[in-house]
Design a protein around this motif. Structure first.
Motif, PDB file in Angstrom:
ATOM      1  N   UNK A   6      10.473  -2.716  12.230  1.00 53.16           N
ATOM      2  CA  UNK A   6       9.966  -3.218  11.126  1.00 53.16           C
ATOM      3  C   UNK A   6       8.395  -3.039  11.204  1.00 53.16           C
ATOM      4  N   UNK A   7       7.623  -3.392  10.005  1.00 52.90           N
ATOM      5  CA  UNK A   7       6.274  -3.513  10.009  1.00 52.90           C
ATOM      6  C   UNK A   7       5.826  -4.794  10.922  1.00 52.90           C
ATOM      7  N   UNK A 120      -4.735  -3.742  11.560  1.00 52.76           N
ATOM      8  CA  UNK A 120      -4.073  -5.045  11.633  1.00 52.76           C
ATOM      9  C   UNK A 120      -4.272  -6.046  10.479  1.00 52.76           C
ATOM     10  N   UNK A 121      -5.685  -5.700   9.873  1.00 50.69           N
ATOM     11  CA  UNK A 121      -5.982  -6.725   8.783  1.00 50.69           C
ATOM     12  C   UNK A 121      -5.150  -6.157   7.642  1.00 50.69           C
ATOM     13  N   UNK A 122      -4.866  -4.824   7.454  1.00 51.70           N
ATOM     14  CA  UNK A 122      -4.172  -4.323   6.236  1.00 51.70           C
ATOM     15  C   UNK A 122      -2.778  -4.702   6.290  1.00 51.70           C
ATOM     16  N   UNK A 123      -2.316  -4.746   7.609  1.00 52.25           N
ATOM     17  CA  UNK A 123      -0.745  -5.067   7.797  1.00 52.25           C
ATOM     18  C   UNK A 123      -0.426  -6.592   7.565  1.00 52.25           C
ATOM     19  N   UNK A 124      -1.398  -7.227   8.013  1.00 47.47           N
ATOM     20  CA  UNK A 124      -1.231  -8.822   7.918  1.00 47.47           C
ATOM     21  C   UNK A 124      -1.067  -9.059   6.595  1.00 47.47           C
ATOM     22  N   UNK A 125      -2.089  -8.434   5.716  1.00 45.09           N
ATOM     23  CA  UNK A 125      -2.131  -8.814   4.238  1.00 45.09           C
ATOM     24  C   UNK A 125      -0.576  -8.292   3.803  1.00 45.09           C
ATOM     25  N   UNK A 127       2.079  -8.303   5.129  1.00 51.03           N
ATOM     26  CA  UNK A 127       3.170  -8.954   5.641  1.00 51.03           C
ATOM     27  C   UNK A 127       3.082 -10.299   5.197  1.00 51.03           C
ATOM     28  N   UNK A 128       1.846 -10.864   4.246  1.00 53.80           N
ATOM     29  CA  UNK A 128       1.602 -12.172   3.711  1.00 53.80           C
ATOM     30  C   UNK A 128       0.800 -12.947   4.536  1.00 53.80           C
ATOM     31  N   UNK A 129       0.594 -12.666   5.655  1.00 54.70           N
ATOM     32  CA  UNK A 129      -0.153 -13.563   6.604  1.00 54.70           C
ATOM     33  C   UNK A 129      -1.655 -13.796   6.350  1.00 54.70           C
ATOM     34  N   UNK A 130      -2.154 -14.286   5.256  1.00 53.80           N
ATOM     35  CA  UNK A 130      -3.411 -14.547   4.561  1.00 53.80           C
ATOM     36  C   UNK A 130      -4.526 -14.853   5.545  1.00 53.80           C
ATOM     37  N   UNK A 131      -3.966 -16.145   6.356  1.00 56.63           N
ATOM     38  CA  UNK A 131      -4.846 -16.682   7.370  1.00 56.63           C
ATOM     39  C   UNK A 131      -5.029 -15.628   8.538  1.00 56.63           C
TER      40      UNK A 131
END
Length: 163
Positions: A6-7, A120-125, A127-131
């Motif tokens: 998965x992502x 990584x920033x795009x993927x974190x966003x 995936x809902x990992x705003x912090x």
């Protein structure tokens, strides 16, 4: 049958890649600073070493937020870019072109990091990992700023000296 990836898996794998890369860069920047003849370039490498140590700490914080151990995964891309930089130092040592070559090698590193941190920033966003996205963005902005500084040093100084 292979397990579905998965992502989340890709995100963690890429974090390990950039963590390894940043730790290699921490080892390489002092060598680049030592090789540089331009005081401005030398100071820039020394300043970026401090920033890069901060990038490693941020990545460790991200691993902690994810509840995962901070482990690197060999990054062949950064090893190749670093090897190119070593070749420039060896082949151009004592010449007027050395600093221009060092800027070129450093920008190759920066562009790799900019690509990784942007993804990584795009993927974190996604995936809902705003912090985590905010931490990655802070590093991304520092990498972009370093790239701009390198361009300024090149155009204001070292490229003309090399010509």
């Amino acid at each position: 049958m292979a397990t579905e990836k998965t992502l989340d898996d890709l995100f963690l794998d890429t974090l390990k890649d950039i963590y390894y890369a940043e730790r290699q860069i921490v080892k390489t920047l002092p060598k680049m600073a030592k090789a540089a003849t331009s005081p401005e370039l030398k100071a820039g490498f020394e300043q970026h070493l401090e920033e890069t140590e901060g990038h490693v700490e941020r990545l460790e914080q991200i691993f902690e937020l994810l509840g995962k151990p901070a482990r690197g995964k060999t990054c062949d891309a950064i090893l190749g870019i670093i090897e190119e930089g070593k070749s420039i130092i060896e082949e151009f040592k004592g010449t007027v072109a050395l600093d221009a070559g060092l800027v070129s090698a450093a920008q190759a590193v920066e562009h790799y990091e900019i690509a990784r941190y942007g993804t990584l920033k795009t993927w974190a966003t996604q995936l809902g990992h705003k912090d985590i996205a905010a931490l990655l963005d802070a590093t991304l902005q520092e990498e972009v700023a370093t790239d701009k500084k390198l361009s300024q040093v090149a155009t204001a100084n070292v490229n003309q000296k090399a010509a």
